[in-house]
Design an enzyme around this catalytic site. Sequence first.
Site, PDB file in Angstrom:
ATOM      1  CG  ASP A 129      -1.944   1.088   0.963  1.00 42.87           C
ATOM      2  OD1 ASP A 129      -2.991   0.642   0.413  1.00 42.87           O
ATOM      3  OD2 ASP A 129      -1.872   2.296   1.509  1.00 42.87           O
ATOM      4  CD  GLU A 187      -4.617   3.967  -1.659  1.00 49.30           C
ATOM      5  OE1 GLU A 187      -4.837   4.275  -0.662  1.00 49.30           O
ATOM      6  OE2 GLU A 187      -5.416   3.901  -2.760  1.00 49.30           O
TER       7      GLU A 187
END
Length: 345
Positions: free
Chosen positions: A204, A247
């Site tokens: 992430d 993301e």
Amino acid sequence: MRSPSELIESFAGTTAQRDLDEIDLSVARLLHDYVEARKVAVYRLIEDGENRLVQQRLLIDRDGHEHGPQRNSFAGLPRLIDTPHWYECHMTRDAVHYEAGTGPDQTMGTVFPLLGEEGAVGLIEIELDPGRDSLQPRDVRLIAGVLNLLSNHLAVLDYGQRDTLTGLLNRKTFEQSFEKILERNRSLSRDRSRAASCWFAVVDIDRFKSVNDRFGHLFGDDVLLLLARLMRQTFRGSDQLFRFGGEEFVIVLDAGQPEHAEAALQRLRCRVAEELFPQIGQVTVSIGYTRIGQSDPAVTCFDRADAALYYAKENGRNQVRCYETLIESGQLARREESTTNVEFF
């Protein structure tokens, strides 16, 4: 030997397949039957740093028996450059004849390239019985034409399996890929000499929302593209890289020992932190990962890796955390059952 029309008719059935392993098997079978081969082998070319390795995906012997992959780790895989006819086929992108063995056991063989957008991504090797001449030019041209059509079919399938922005594997292909990993793990568990661990990691981008808010979504997309490129450069051809959306990325590592998985993920984290992203400057990632068990459903692996990722986020970001290590140290409580409602499609 079957007729050319029978080969084409059989190939039509191959293009109805969408599973890559089934396509490998179908092509190997039809070529084996067409030329009455002693051996037909399908190989994949795998990037490993500066080397390109050759992994056998499938072999059909003279009696029609099927043999799966020889190895499931990189240790001991042959290098492309060390086998002259493989290397020549790769460089010329054309069929290459070769001789194997000596004396009465000498066989003639031909290796064909499986082409992708940037060159050969695989090889198909056909060997004939001792005493038989090499394939005739007409047969070579016919087989090469069929394999070119196959390459086009694989390109269409590959396009449907890729994230349109980053080019990494997309979310909808994940479940099928994961089921194959579990099948392989269960098979290898019966053979300790071949056993190898796979690892599931969630990556992430730290504070990605602020990147979009401050610089706009175009710069945010640039960050995603550059991260995807760094991931390809860091991991090997047998590791599977997915973009799950936004993301968030998933990596399935064929890394063997825990220290190998940790080292690979740390390399990615360091490379991202050291990269200067245009206009933005430094960007960091947090990573959580876990070992994939023999019968773990995908959602359970995601849940464990996500718990390790959350711990990394809550304790400073820009770090790699292993779920099992956190459990052993008492920093996390064990999750017996998944509580995450993750949809992979």
